[in-house]
Write an enzyme that holds these catalytic residues in place. Structure first.
Site, mmCIF file in Angstrom:
data_model
loop_
_atom_site.group_PDB
_atom_site.id
_atom_site.type_symbol
_atom_site.label_atom_id
_atom_site.label_comp_id
_atom_site.label_asym_id
_atom_site.label_seq_id
_atom_site.Cartn_x
_atom_site.Cartn_y
_atom_site.Cartn_z
ATOM 1 N N ASN A 10 0.897 -1.153 0.000
ATOM 2 C CA ASN A 10 0.000 0.000 0.000
ATOM 3 C C ASN A 10 0.943 1.211 0.000
ATOM 4 O O ASN A 10 1.609 1.481 0.998
ATOM 5 C CB ASN A 10 -0.835 -0.041 1.269
ATOM 6 C CG ASN A 10 -2.202 0.583 1.149
ATOM 7 O OD1 ASN A 10 -2.909 0.643 2.139
ATOM 8 N ND2 ASN A 10 -2.622 1.061 -0.001
ATOM 9 N N CYS A 68 -5.982 4.732 8.597
ATOM 10 C CA CYS A 68 -5.383 3.791 7.644
ATOM 11 C C CYS A 68 -4.289 3.031 8.379
ATOM 12 O O CYS A 68 -3.288 3.625 8.799
ATOM 13 C CB CYS A 68 -4.806 4.531 6.440
ATOM 14 S SG CYS A 68 -3.849 3.486 5.327
ATOM 15 N N GLY A 69 -4.464 1.738 8.556
ATOM 16 C CA GLY A 69 -3.504 0.941 9.314
ATOM 17 C C GLY A 69 -2.150 0.833 8.647
ATOM 18 O O GLY A 69 -1.101 0.989 9.297
ATOM 19 N N ASN A 142 -12.700 3.993 10.867
ATOM 20 C CA ASN A 142 -13.353 4.039 9.558
ATOM 21 C C ASN A 142 -14.242 2.798 9.371
ATOM 22 O O ASN A 142 -14.064 1.773 10.038
ATOM 23 C CB ASN A 142 -12.325 4.161 8.429
ATOM 24 C CG ASN A 142 -11.259 3.092 8.473
ATOM 25 O OD1 ASN A 142 -11.200 2.294 9.392
ATOM 26 N ND2 ASN A 142 -10.409 3.066 7.465
ATOM 27 N N GLU A 192 -11.195 -0.304 -1.383
ATOM 28 C CA GLU A 192 -11.050 0.731 -0.366
ATOM 29 C C GLU A 192 -11.752 2.014 -0.782
ATOM 30 O O GLU A 192 -11.566 2.511 -1.904
ATOM 31 C CB GLU A 192 -9.558 0.994 -0.115
ATOM 32 C CG GLU A 192 -9.288 1.848 1.084
ATOM 33 C CD GLU A 192 -7.806 1.885 1.438
ATOM 34 O OE1 GLU A 192 -7.444 2.724 2.280
ATOM 35 O OE2 GLU A 192 -7.016 1.090 0.896
ATOM 36 N N ARG A 193 -12.536 2.526 0.106
ATOM 37 C CA ARG A 193 -13.236 3.795 -0.104
ATOM 38 C C ARG A 193 -12.234 4.901 -0.442
ATOM 39 O O ARG A 193 -11.275 5.126 0.258
ATOM 40 C CB ARG A 193 -13.991 4.144 1.183
ATOM 41 C CG ARG A 193 -14.797 5.415 1.170
ATOM 42 C CD ARG A 193 -15.395 5.692 2.534
ATOM 43 N NE ARG A 193 -14.378 5.790 3.580
ATOM 44 C CZ ARG A 193 -14.612 6.271 4.793
ATOM 45 N NH1 ARG A 193 -15.822 6.659 5.137
ATOM 46 N NH2 ARG A 193 -13.641 6.339 5.683
ATOM 47 N N CYS A 201 -5.197 -3.379 2.732
ATOM 48 C CA CYS A 201 -5.815 -2.320 3.535
ATOM 49 C C CYS A 201 -5.661 -2.724 4.985
ATOM 50 O O CYS A 201 -6.193 -3.761 5.406
ATOM 51 C CB CYS A 201 -7.292 -2.159 3.154
ATOM 52 S SG CYS A 201 -8.212 -1.065 4.251
ATOM 53 N N GLY A 202 -4.940 -1.928 5.772
ATOM 54 C CA GLY A 202 -4.631 -2.319 7.140
ATOM 55 C C GLY A 202 -5.853 -2.492 8.016
ATOM 56 O O GLY A 202 -6.005 -3.504 8.700
#
Length: 281
Positions: A10, A68-69, A142, A192-193, A201-202
């Site tokens: 990412n 965001c992880g 989120n 992912e939005r 995505c974390g």
């Protein structure tokens, strides 16, 4: 000066703006301009009144998510090194998280984040989300939904599903499709939005690990969460809500000027590629 980093592929630009006055519009426009190269978003290292730093993150479309992880791992590594410490607390838009450096993680160094609370909640718009999959709703600051699949989902099908979700839910939605590949091992694909299909995505992997732990009574043990960008580990702890110890890489890729022009490349990604190849076995 900008750094480019990745957390399980990412990819983010990182800009240290501590002591600077950069408004939201400037952050959003800068992100949209730089991420035309295919990067997932941009991390801004901001001042915090009570913690080491505050993370602001903008998606490639210029929108700002709550959390965001993968991005937090990257920013945490930079901040811990900047202040020469092995652990600390980083503030995000709606919460603050404890982070620490892990010296050895499957042959690479890593960052561990304590993600709490992760909540399993009813969502009023989920009951009329018309698909053939059964989803459960989670929040890690989120919003996420997690569904189960038997086989790898095509990009085309995931895109259709993800776009439908983001049109259906008022706040948008991160869509995660979970496939069990063995005891304590899952594979997660995410739309992912604000980004679209992403290699990882974390917070999506975190939500999926909680979903797996609940369904399989798999608490207080490491869950290997695989994705198109590699693998991270999650350990789910049941408390009032759920606490997740979330561990994975934070890799320096390159250094750039403020227009995105390459100044220097780093060698760290070579070690990550070796790690990545092991995760494909």
């Amino acid at each position: 000066m900008l750094l480019k980093m990745h957390g399980t592929e990412n990819v983010f630009y990182l800009y240290d703006v501590m002591g600077m006055d950069l408004d939201d519009k400037a952050m959003s426009e800068m992100t949209k301009d730089l991420c035309q190269d295919g990067s997932d978003g941009m991390l801004f290292v901001c001042d915090s009144e009570i913690h080491l730093a505050k993370m602001r993150i903008f998606n490639s479309d210029g929108s700002e998510p709550e959390m965001c992880g993968n991005g937090l791992r990257c920013l945490s590594r930079y901040v811990l090194e900047k202040f020469d410490c092995s652990e600390g607390v980083i503030e995000t838009l709606k919460a603050a998280y404890s982070v620490k450096h892990i010296e050895e993680f499957h042959g690479i160094s890593a960052i561990q984040i304590v993600l709490y609370p992760v909540k399993s909640l009813e969502h009023p718009q989920l009951k009329d989300f018309d698909t053939s999959y059964s989803f459960k709703h989670y929040t890690v600051s989120n919003p996420h939904i997690v569904g189960h699949i038997e086989d790898h989902m095509t990009k085309e099908d995931l895109t259709v599903l993800g776009e439908y979700a983001n049109n259906h839910f008022d706040e948008g939605m991160n869509v995660n499709m979970l496939r069990v590949i063995g005891p304590g091992k899952i594979y997660v694909q995410t739309f992912e939005r604000g980004v679209g299909i992403t290699k990882s995505c974390g917070t999506g992997m975190t939500s999926s690990s909680v979903d797996y732990a609940i369904k399989n009574d798999y608490f207080d043990k490491a869950i290997e969460v695989y994705n198109d960008g590699g693998m991270i580990e999650c350990q789910v702890i049941k408390e009032k809500d759920y606490k997740v110890l979330f561990t994975g890489n934070a890799t320096y890729m390159s250094k750039h000027d403020l227009k995105g022009n390459l100044l220097e490349s780093f060698d760290e990604d070579k070690a990550y590629k070796l790690f990545f190849n092991k995760t494909r076995i």
